[in-house]
Design a protein around this motif. Structure first.
Motif, short mmCIF file in Angstrom:
data_model
loop_
_atom_site.label_atom_id
_atom_site.label_comp_id
_atom_site.label_asym_id
_atom_site.label_seq_id
_atom_site.Cartn_x
_atom_site.Cartn_y
_atom_site.Cartn_z
N SER A 339 37.70 19.07 -7.22
CA SER A 339 37.94 20.51 -7.05
C SER A 339 39.37 20.80 -6.58
CB SER A 339 36.95 21.08 -6.05
OG SER A 339 37.08 20.36 -4.84
N ASN A 340 40.08 19.73 -6.21
CA ASN A 340 41.40 19.97 -5.64
C ASN A 340 42.50 19.25 -6.42
OD1 ASN A 340 40.50 17.47 -5.11
ND2 ASN A 340 41.15 17.39 -2.96
N SER A 341 42.38 19.30 -7.78
CA SER A 341 43.36 18.55 -8.59
C SER A 341 44.77 19.11 -8.38
CB SER A 341 42.98 18.63 -10.06
OG SER A 341 42.99 19.95 -10.49
N LEU A 342 45.74 18.20 -8.43
CA LEU A 342 47.14 18.62 -8.31
C LEU A 342 47.68 18.95 -9.69
CD1 LEU A 342 48.37 15.69 -6.01
CD2 LEU A 342 47.66 18.00 -5.31
N LEU A 343 48.68 19.82 -9.71
CA LEU A 343 49.27 20.19 -10.98
C LEU A 343 49.75 18.96 -11.73
CD1 LEU A 343 50.24 22.29 -13.00
CD2 LEU A 343 52.33 22.54 -11.67
N GLU A 344 50.41 18.04 -11.03
CA GLU A 344 50.96 16.86 -11.72
C GLU A 344 49.84 15.98 -12.29
OE1 GLU A 344 53.31 14.52 -9.02
OE2 GLU A 344 51.54 13.63 -8.11
N GLU A 345 48.67 16.03 -11.67
CA GLU A 345 47.53 15.25 -12.20
C GLU A 345 47.02 15.87 -13.49
OE1 GLU A 345 45.66 13.44 -8.09
OE2 GLU A 345 45.07 15.48 -8.66
N ARG A 346 46.93 17.20 -13.49
CA ARG A 346 46.45 17.89 -14.69
C ARG A 346 47.45 17.69 -15.83
NH1 ARG A 346 45.38 21.84 -10.72
NH2 ARG A 346 46.85 23.39 -11.51
N ILE A 347 48.72 17.78 -15.49
CA ILE A 347 49.74 17.60 -16.53
C ILE A 347 49.67 16.17 -17.07
CG2 ILE A 347 52.24 17.51 -16.97
CD1 ILE A 347 52.55 19.96 -15.23
N THR A 348 49.42 15.21 -16.20
CA THR A 348 49.33 13.81 -16.65
C THR A 348 48.16 13.62 -17.61
OG1 THR A 348 50.23 13.10 -14.54
CG2 THR A 348 49.16 11.41 -15.87
N LEU A 349 47.03 14.23 -17.27
CA LEU A 349 45.85 14.10 -18.15
C LEU A 349 46.16 14.72 -19.52
CD1 LEU A 349 42.93 13.40 -18.68
CD2 LEU A 349 42.21 15.34 -17.28
N ARG A 350 46.74 15.94 -19.51
CA ARG A 350 47.06 16.59 -20.78
C ARG A 350 48.10 15.76 -21.55
NH1 ARG A 350 49.40 22.57 -20.59
NH2 ARG A 350 51.16 21.46 -19.66
N THR A 351 49.08 15.22 -20.84
CA THR A 351 50.13 14.44 -21.51
C THR A 351 49.54 13.17 -22.12
OG1 THR A 351 51.71 15.25 -19.88
CG2 THR A 351 52.38 13.34 -21.18
N ALA A 352 48.63 12.51 -21.39
CA ALA A 352 48.02 11.28 -21.93
C ALA A 352 47.27 11.61 -23.22
CB ALA A 352 47.08 10.67 -20.89
N ALA A 353 46.49 12.71 -23.19
CA ALA A 353 45.74 13.10 -24.39
C ALA A 353 46.71 13.38 -25.54
CB ALA A 353 44.90 14.34 -24.09
N SER A 354 47.79 14.07 -25.22
CA SER A 354 48.74 14.43 -26.27
C SER A 354 49.43 13.19 -26.85
CB SER A 354 49.72 15.43 -25.67
OG SER A 354 50.93 15.40 -26.35
#
Ligand code: GLC
Length: 438
Positions: A339-354
């Motif tokens: 519930s407390n994800s950091l912006l850089e974590e979310r960006i990392t997940l999206r970047t990995a998928a991309s």
């Protein structure tokens, strides 16, 4: 020491292919095509279809059976003979339904039971006394003896039904038709791969189609081989390109492969197709978590359980181009209890998928270039690459960026080549195959 920017940089470097690398893969692919055609050792099976392209004049009413996974479809298709067609009727059903308590896809089930279930479904849909030529799309590697005679080499995807591998599919289907009293009504004319169906369906309306491909749960490509047969005709060849293996594997690909049902096989498919892009992304994130780079408090859940991220999740990640990647915050909360994800974590997940998706269309593009180099080395004519499949149709940016990749590489010849979504190739293509075989 591991640090996140560095880890992402390394990830990008090991996945994303430069133009030179794409051309190198294309050239290896072309060599494997030739080896396969000449009967030398090759990761490409190069299976003859005993069919040529469509003319657009094929005409009549046909039954199409589309079996390429656990969802099977039966269609009645009218080909109008003027490049137009209409689906008159269709019926879909599942080969396994835990709620209804049946599963025809396991080792414990026989091919006879599986095919009799299918022919009973056909029966339920046909008016008594009607007679139909049947085109059968069977989307697994099959060795043909003739257009309507094929042996399954090996199940791929999730089907494991006994007594079908190394057996004559036409024989099993014909016996099942007999058990369902359909011998007089349903006449098996052609068995085709779904890639071949896609090529046939597209060439019915567009004569520039020489390549047909599936970018969906599975991945495979067929093409029209220019070397003439004794009959003076050109034949469509199902390459089973998902098995291509002259590729730059990363440690993540090797891990996925080792833990798969079929280690060592379908290596390209495991880097490209919808069945695997979520899993590759998950393995990367699991590794990042274990290295303490992101989601430090996460010790179990989705990122630790194989195949729990699917292609639909990946599409959702990529669709959110916002600065705070809020969709991912919601996804992480709902699916992983973070519930407390950091912006850089979310960006990392999206970047990995991309990164994973980018490599997927780059590799698909490399194989198409390999085929183009084989069938039209100087690139002198137009080519429509007919593609069907959920990955190509629904992953944000996939089709567009695949085209851009091709165009960047083909440079001043770029306008000659384009990809086109060809829906329903497995249905329409089966009908065209039946018509051509008649
Ligand atoms: C798998 C099958 C192949 C099929 C592809 C797409 O790779 O082996 O025959 O064309 O999936 O459905």
């Amino acid at each position: 020491m591991f640090d996140l920017p560095n880890a992402v940089r390394n990830l990008r470097a090991s996945f994303i292919q430069s133009e030179a690398q794409i051309l190198n893969i294309a050239s290896n692919f072309q060599k494997e095509m030739v080896n396969g055609l000449e009967g030398k050792e090759s990761s490409l099976k190069m299976l003859p279809s005993f069919l040529t392209k469509a003319t657009g004049k094929e005409k009549g009413v046909f039954l199409a059976l589309d079996f390429g996974g656990t969802n099977v479809r039966i269609l009645v298709v009218e080909l109008k003979g003027n490049r137009q067609y209409e689906i008159l009727k269709q019926h879909s059903f599942l080969l396994k339904d835990p709620e209804k308590g049946y599963d025809f896809t396991t080792r414990e089930t026989s091919g006879t039971a599986l095919f009799e279930y299918i022919t009973e479904q056909i029966k339920s849909m046909l008016p008594p006394g009607s007679v139909y030529p049947l085109g059968f799309t069977f989307s697994f590697p099959s060795q043909h003896k003739d257009v309507n005679q094929a042996t399954l080499i090996k199940w791929t995807k999730e089907i494991k039904t006994s007594g079908v591998e190394n057996n004559d599919i036409s024989g099993i289907l014909t016996s099942a038709l007999k058990s369902s009293n359909l011998t007089e009504q349903v006449i098996l004319k052609a068995i085709i791969n779904d890639t071949v169906g896609t090529l046939l369906a597209s060439s019915y309306t567009d004569q520039n189609t020489y390549i047909g491909s599936i970018c969906g749960t599975g991945h495979n490509t067929c093409y029209v081989e220019p070397r003439l047969l004794d009959t003076g005709e050109q034949m469509i060849v199902n390459m089973e390109s998902g098995n291509f293996n002259k590729l730059p594997f990363t440690e993540y690909d090797d891990q996925l492969d080792l833990n798969s049902d079929i280690p060592g096989e379908q290596r390209l498919e495991k880097m490209v197709s919808g069945k695997y892009i979520g899993e590759i992304t998950r393995i990367i994130i699991e590794d990042f978590i274990k290295k303490g780079l992101i989601f430090r408090d996460c010790k179990s859940g989705i990122f630790f359980s194989p195949y729990s991220i699917n292609a639909r999740d990946i599409s959702e990640f990529l669709a959110d181009e916002s600065h705070d990647v809020n969709t991912l915050a919601v996804w992480l909360n709902d699916k992983c209890g973070i519930s407390n994800s950091l912006l850089e974590e979310r960006i990392t997940l999206r970047t990995a998928a991309s990164i994973v998706v980018t490599r997927s269309f780059q590799l698909a593009a490399a194989t198409y270039i390999g085929v183009l180099q084989h069938i039209d080395p100087q690139l002198e004519r137009k080519h429509t690459i007919a593609i069907d499949g959920s990955l190509y149709e629904f992953t944000p940016g996939y089709a567009r960026k695949l085209n851009i990749t091709l165009k960047n590489i083909l440079k001043n010849k770029a306008d000659l080549v384009s990809t086109k979504l060809t829906k329903d190739g497995s249905g329409i293509g089966a009908a065209i195959a039946a018509a051509r075989a008649e």
